[in-house]
Motif scaffolding. Structure first.
Motif, PDB file in Angstrom:
ATOM      1  N   TYR A  31       0.841  -1.204   0.000  1.00  0.00           N
ATOM      2  CA  TYR A  31       0.000   0.000   0.000  1.00  0.00           C
ATOM      3  C   TYR A  31       0.871   1.248   0.000  1.00  0.00           C
ATOM      4  O   TYR A  31       1.859   1.334   0.750  1.00  0.00           O
ATOM      5  CB  TYR A  31      -0.917   0.011   1.220  1.00  0.00           C
ATOM      6  CG  TYR A  31      -2.027  -1.017   1.174  1.00  0.00           C
ATOM      7  CD1 TYR A  31      -2.827  -1.155   0.042  1.00  0.00           C
ATOM      8  CD2 TYR A  31      -2.281  -1.838   2.262  1.00  0.00           C
ATOM      9  CE1 TYR A  31      -3.848  -2.091  -0.002  1.00  0.00           C
ATOM     10  CE2 TYR A  31      -3.303  -2.783   2.227  1.00  0.00           C
ATOM     11  CZ  TYR A  31      -4.078  -2.905   1.089  1.00  0.00           C
ATOM     12  OH  TYR A  31      -5.083  -3.830   1.048  1.00  0.00           O
ATOM     13  N   THR A  32       0.494   2.212  -0.828  1.00  0.00           N
ATOM     14  CA  THR A  32       1.286   3.445  -0.940  1.00  0.00           C
ATOM     15  C   THR A  32       0.545   4.675  -0.424  1.00  0.00           C
ATOM     16  O   THR A  32       1.056   5.791  -0.521  1.00  0.00           O
ATOM     17  CB  THR A  32       1.679   3.690  -2.407  1.00  0.00           C
ATOM     18  OG1 THR A  32       0.489   3.772  -3.201  1.00  0.00           O
ATOM     19  CG2 THR A  32       2.562   2.565  -2.929  1.00  0.00           C
ATOM     20  N   ALA A  33      -0.656   4.499   0.092  1.00  0.00           N
ATOM     21  CA  ALA A  33      -1.420   5.637   0.613  1.00  0.00           C
ATOM     22  C   ALA A  33      -0.643   6.320   1.741  1.00  0.00           C
ATOM     23  O   ALA A  33       0.174   5.688   2.434  1.00  0.00           O
ATOM     24  CB  ALA A  33      -2.785   5.176   1.121  1.00  0.00           C
ATOM     25  N   ASP A  34      -0.899   7.594   1.914  1.00  0.00           N
ATOM     26  CA  ASP A  34      -0.264   8.382   2.975  1.00  0.00           C
ATOM     27  C   ASP A  34      -0.939   8.046   4.307  1.00  0.00           C
ATOM     28  O   ASP A  34      -2.094   8.417   4.537  1.00  0.00           O
ATOM     29  CB  ASP A  34      -0.408   9.869   2.651  1.00  0.00           C
ATOM     30  CG  ASP A  34       0.206  10.761   3.712  1.00  0.00           C
ATOM     31  OD1 ASP A  34       1.135  10.318   4.401  1.00  0.00           O
ATOM     32  OD2 ASP A  34      -0.272  11.905   3.867  1.00  0.00           O
ATOM     33  N   LEU A  35      -0.242   7.344   5.177  1.00  0.00           N
ATOM     34  CA  LEU A  35      -0.781   6.927   6.468  1.00  0.00           C
ATOM     35  C   LEU A  35      -0.169   7.778   7.569  1.00  0.00           C
ATOM     36  O   LEU A  35       1.056   7.823   7.718  1.00  0.00           O
ATOM     37  CB  LEU A  35      -0.482   5.445   6.724  1.00  0.00           C
ATOM     38  CG  LEU A  35      -0.943   4.469   5.635  1.00  0.00           C
ATOM     39  CD1 LEU A  35      -0.477   3.057   5.946  1.00  0.00           C
ATOM     40  CD2 LEU A  35      -2.463   4.503   5.488  1.00  0.00           C
ATOM     41  N   ARG A  36      -1.003   8.452   8.338  1.00  0.00           N
ATOM     42  CA  ARG A  36      -0.509   9.337   9.393  1.00  0.00           C
ATOM     43  C   ARG A  36      -1.178   9.031  10.727  1.00  0.00           C
ATOM     44  O   ARG A  36      -2.403   8.887  10.789  1.00  0.00           O
ATOM     45  CB  ARG A  36      -0.786  10.802   9.034  1.00  0.00           C
ATOM     46  CG  ARG A  36      -0.151  11.269   7.740  1.00  0.00           C
ATOM     47  CD  ARG A  36       1.362  11.303   7.809  1.00  0.00           C
ATOM     48  NE  ARG A  36       1.927  11.829   6.577  1.00  0.00           N
ATOM     49  CZ  ARG A  36       2.304  13.093   6.405  1.00  0.00           C
ATOM     50  NH1 ARG A  36       2.159  13.948   7.411  1.00  0.00           N
ATOM     51  NH2 ARG A  36       2.799  13.506   5.263  1.00  0.00           N
ATOM     52  N   HIS A  37      -0.380   8.965  11.773  1.00  0.00           N
ATOM     53  CA  HIS A  37      -0.915   8.875  13.128  1.00  0.00           C
ATOM     54  C   HIS A  37      -0.765  10.262  13.751  1.00  0.00           C
ATOM     55  O   HIS A  37       0.348  10.726  14.011  1.00  0.00           O
ATOM     56  CB  HIS A  37      -0.146   7.832  13.947  1.00  0.00           C
ATOM     57  CG  HIS A  37      -0.615   7.718  15.363  1.00  0.00           C
ATOM     58  ND1 HIS A  37       0.158   7.165  16.361  1.00  0.00           N
ATOM     59  CD2 HIS A  37      -1.780   8.088  15.956  1.00  0.00           C
ATOM     60  CE1 HIS A  37      -0.515   7.206  17.505  1.00  0.00           C
ATOM     61  NE2 HIS A  37      -1.689   7.762  17.273  1.00  0.00           N
ATOM     62  N   ILE A  38      -1.873  10.927  13.979  1.00  0.00           N
ATOM     63  CA  ILE A  38      -1.866  12.286  14.523  1.00  0.00           C
ATOM     64  C   ILE A  38      -2.122  12.182  16.023  1.00  0.00           C
ATOM     65  O   ILE A  38      -3.238  11.955  16.473  1.00  0.00           O
ATOM     66  CB  ILE A  38      -2.945  13.147  13.832  1.00  0.00           C
ATOM     67  CG1 ILE A  38      -2.694  13.158  12.314  1.00  0.00           C
ATOM     68  CG2 ILE A  38      -2.949  14.561  14.397  1.00  0.00           C
ATOM     69  CD1 ILE A  38      -3.837  13.750  11.503  1.00  0.00           C
ATOM     70  N   THR A  39      -1.055  12.326  16.791  1.00  0.00           N
ATOM     71  CA  THR A  39      -1.116  12.106  18.233  1.00  0.00           C
ATOM     72  C   THR A  39      -1.484  13.380  18.982  1.00  0.00           C
ATOM     73  O   THR A  39      -1.452  14.485  18.434  1.00  0.00           O
ATOM     74  CB  THR A  39       0.235  11.600  18.747  1.00  0.00           C
ATOM     75  OG1 THR A  39       1.250  12.560  18.383  1.00  0.00           O
ATOM     76  CG2 THR A  39       0.599  10.266  18.121  1.00  0.00           C
ATOM     77  N   PHE A  40      -1.821  13.213  20.247  1.00  0.00           N
ATOM     78  CA  PHE A  40      -2.143  14.375  21.091  1.00  0.00           C
ATOM     79  C   PHE A  40      -1.911  14.020  22.550  1.00  0.00           C
ATOM     80  O   PHE A  40      -1.825  12.847  22.923  1.00  0.00           O
ATOM     81  CB  PHE A  40      -3.597  14.833  20.868  1.00  0.00           C
ATOM     82  CG  PHE A  40      -4.605  13.722  20.938  1.00  0.00           C
ATOM     83  CD1 PHE A  40      -5.117  13.285  22.152  1.00  0.00           C
ATOM     84  CD2 PHE A  40      -5.049  13.100  19.781  1.00  0.00           C
ATOM     85  CE1 PHE A  40      -6.042  12.259  22.214  1.00  0.00           C
ATOM     86  CE2 PHE A  40      -5.985  12.070  19.829  1.00  0.00           C
ATOM     87  CZ  PHE A  40      -6.486  11.653  21.051  1.00  0.00           C
ATOM     88  N   GLY A  41      -1.791  15.070  23.370  1.00  0.00           N
ATOM     89  CA  GLY A  41      -1.539  14.902  24.801  1.00  0.00           C
ATOM     90  C   GLY A  41      -2.824  14.713  25.591  1.00  0.00           C
ATOM     91  O   GLY A  41      -3.876  14.375  25.044  1.00  0.00           O
ATOM     92  N   SER A  42      -2.736  14.969  26.893  1.00  0.00           N
ATOM     93  CA  SER A  42      -3.848  14.693  27.806  1.00  0.00           C
ATOM     94  C   SER A  42      -4.463  15.980  28.351  1.00  0.00           C
ATOM     95  O   SER A  42      -3.837  17.043  28.349  1.00  0.00           O
ATOM     96  CB  SER A  42      -3.355  13.840  28.981  1.00  0.00           C
ATOM     97  OG  SER A  42      -2.823  12.616  28.522  1.00  0.00           O
ATOM     98  N   ILE A  43      -5.699  15.852  28.838  1.00  0.00           N
ATOM     99  CA  ILE A  43      -6.377  16.947  29.530  1.00  0.00           C
ATOM    100  C   ILE A  43      -6.229  16.704  31.026  1.00  0.00           C
ATOM    101  O   ILE A  43      -6.554  15.614  31.526  1.00  0.00           O
ATOM    102  CB  ILE A  43      -7.865  17.006  29.152  1.00  0.00           C
ATOM    103  CG1 ILE A  43      -8.011  17.184  27.640  1.00  0.00           C
ATOM    104  CG2 ILE A  43      -8.561  18.150  29.881  1.00  0.00           C
ATOM    105  CD1 ILE A  43      -9.439  17.131  27.157  1.00  0.00           C
TER     106      ILE A  43
END
Length: 588
Positions: free
Chosen positions: A354-366
């Motif tokens: 697979y050549t699709a652009d795969l992104r994991h967009i992370t974030f912090g905590s509240i």
């Protein structure tokens, strides 16, 4: 429409070429307005590469730069920075261009993609809690911005509606459920019976085994258990939809884990056949021997007992999104603890071709006021629905105090916009990886970098136009056509140019022209806080302008020019906040 940044970059590249120097980056907005509007450290980069004095190189580049009517001659500062200051005439001309443009100068992307954005993803049989805010509002903002820029966006809510917890849910439903409580508050009663089942199963191995048998029956297609499962899913989705309505969030598809259940055996067989997976100690496992980072972190895709896990589901999800939905890109807006998991999933996808652009967009905590993960006094996760309703309630109290003469419907509408907007903006104005403290007083304040402050700037502008209408003052301006009327104010245009004489006018017009530069930047590293902080700067510039430059009492042509600035500011604030998923009231 060309932006100031793109126009300056074109001339800067010409200057480098005329100075017989290679390309060395682009101009960026100045970090300190005292030194100009844009700057570059290209001479420092070139100096390091070539072993030459960067200040001498900067002088050489500046001498070849043609400012024309766009900016003042560039100024070399410090060790070799080059600073650029826009000419007032160029600012006035560009402001008129933006005024005429319904998109406020933001060009649609030349190569749009089909992007699946996976965000939110709550678990069935549990209420959404405060921890779901970040994924939900961040994913929604990125979807809005990507769509505004011209991408085709598919919003996917990957609901956790299948898994081992359902053995206990079903056992609790059959043996412990209070039917009257279920009618009053379905989700609360399901959670209550689940927790009691879990406690009993911890003490009694017979109950633990009974729960396991209920799960096996569900997975085997037992009709009674499927009916219970369907009811639990329906109750949960009903609760989720209430929260999404409050948040003004929608999804295009909601393919939960159960959607992929029938595909899992085929996924495992395919991975075995391709050699990506292998049998190890009775389980089917993917090893990452060629990846130093993952070499000692294998991934199980089928357990020894034949069961699957969410890793198997995520592999099937990639298949579906690329093969069925034809996605060019998949963005997963999921917390930082899942970094390893997505590295493994993406590695498998690459090995499958697979050549699709795969992104994991992370974030912090509240965090709560104690700087620990936000919990109730009893140690439970704070229900998101309760938190949002509390935000609206607190906003309503403030409105009652400040503007008690509004109608009940107006108070409710404004309170919802301010309360929900405050919660969203408190999150989106932070860099996504930053942990932040949840503070009611701070987020609902009319001062500082908050949604109410930005909303109040918009409301102040709308009040200017209402007063102008009441006193029948002829107003401006954005010239779309000879007989054009602005859709919000209704005023016909009477001026074809802006008169920017006061520094406060120029300092407001400049950032308004930069909206088209800011919006595309958000997707470079998935940072809505760039847009939020830009809007805060616009609001600050407007308040300075408002105090220094009378609008209603000024004479023509200055009056029309200032009305035009007010109108453009309102449009930028409204459009910018809308891209963040935040609505603006007409009154406060």
């Amino acid at each position: 429409m060309e932006t100031f940044q793109s126009l300056l970059n074109q001339r800067f590249r010409d200057a480098l070429r005329n100075a017989e120097l290679p390309d060395a980056g682009e101009l960026t907005p100045a970090s300190d307005p005292r030194f100009g509007d844009y700057q570059t450290n290209a001479a420092l980069v070139l100096g390091k590469q070539r072993g030459e004095n960067p200040r001498v190189l900067a002088e050489k580049i500046a001498a070849q730069f043609d400012p024309g009517d766009l900016c003042e001659p560039p100024v070399v500062a410090g060790a070799g920075f080059i600073n650029f200051t826009l000419r007032p005439g160029a600012v006035a001309e560009k402001t008129m261009e933006v005024l005429r443009d319904q998109r406020l100068g933001v060009a649609e992307i030349k190569s749009p993609r089909r992007i699946v954005i996976d965000f939110g993803s709550p678990n069935v049989a549990k209420p959404m809690h405060v921890g779901h805010i970040r994924s939900t509002v961040l994913g929604d903002a990125l979807a809005r911005i990507a769509q505004f820029l011209g991408h085709e966006v598919i919003r996917d809510n990957h609901v956790g509606d299948w898994g081992t917890q359902f053995g206990m849910v079903i056992y609790g439903w059959k043996n412990l459920l209070d039917r009257q409580a279920l009618q009053r508050d379905p989700l609360a009663e399901i959670v209550h019976s689940y927790k009691e089942t879990n406690e009993r199963a911890t003490r009694d191995p017979n109950i633990r085994e009974a729960c396991r048998q209920e799960l096996i029956k569900l997975q085997a297609g037992d009709q009674e258990n499927l009916d219970i499962w369907n009811e639990c899913v329906a109750f949960s989705m009903q609760d989720f939809e209430h929260v999404y309505k409050l948040l003004d969030v929608h999804y295009d598809i909601q393919c939960g884990e159960s959607f992929y259940h029938d595909r899992l055996p085929g996924v495992v067989e395919r991975l075995l056949k391709s050699g990506i997976a292998e049998i190890s100690e009775g389980a089917v496992v993917v090893f990452f021997r060629d990846n130093p980072e993952l070499a000692d972190k294998p991934l199980i895709v089928r357990k020894r007992d034949g069961g699957f896990n969410y890793a198997t589901t995520d592999v099937a999800t990639v298949d579906y999104r690329i093969n069925d939905l034809k996605a060019d890109a998949i963005w997963y807006v999921v917390g930082a603890p899942q970094i390893l998991h997505f590295k493994q999933i993406f590695n498998i996808a690459r090995r499958e071709g697979y050549t699709a652009d795969l992104r994991h967009i992370t974030f912090g905590s509240i965090l709560g006021e104690d700087r620990k993960l936000m919990k109730t006094r009893s140690g439970e996760n704070v229900p998101l629905r309760d938190l949002l309703e509390e935000a609206c309630k607190r906003a309503r109290k403030i409105i009652e105090e400040k503007n008690p003469h509004l109608s009940e419907d107006e108070k409710t509408d404004i309170a919802d916009k301010i309360g929900i907007g405050a919660v969203k903006y408190a999150d989106l104005s932070q860099y996504r990886m930053t942990d932040y403290v949840f503070s009611w007083d701070k987020m609902l304040s009319l001062q500082g970098n908050t949604a109410p402050y930005l909303q109040n700037a918009y409301v102040r502008i709308r009040s200017i136009f209402r007063k102008a209408d009441e006193s029948a003052i002829a107003a401006p301006l954005w010239v779309v056509g000879a007989d054009a009327q602005h859709p919000e104010s209704g005023y016909k245009p009477v001026a074809a140019a802006l008169a920017l004489a006061d520094s406060a006018e120029i300092n407001l017009a400049k950032p308004l022209c930069q909206f088209a530069e800011v919006v595309p930047q958000v997707l470079n590293d998935f940072r809505p806080n760039i847009l939020a902080n830009y809007l805060f700067e616009v609001a600050n510039s407007f308040h300075t302008f408002y105090e220094a430059c009378p609008v209603l009492k000024s004479e023509e042509p200055v009056r029309s020019s200032r009305f035009a600035l007010c109108d453009l500011t309102a449009r930028v604030l409204k459009q910018g906040l809308d891209l963040l998923g935040i609505k603006v009231p007409e009154k406060m």
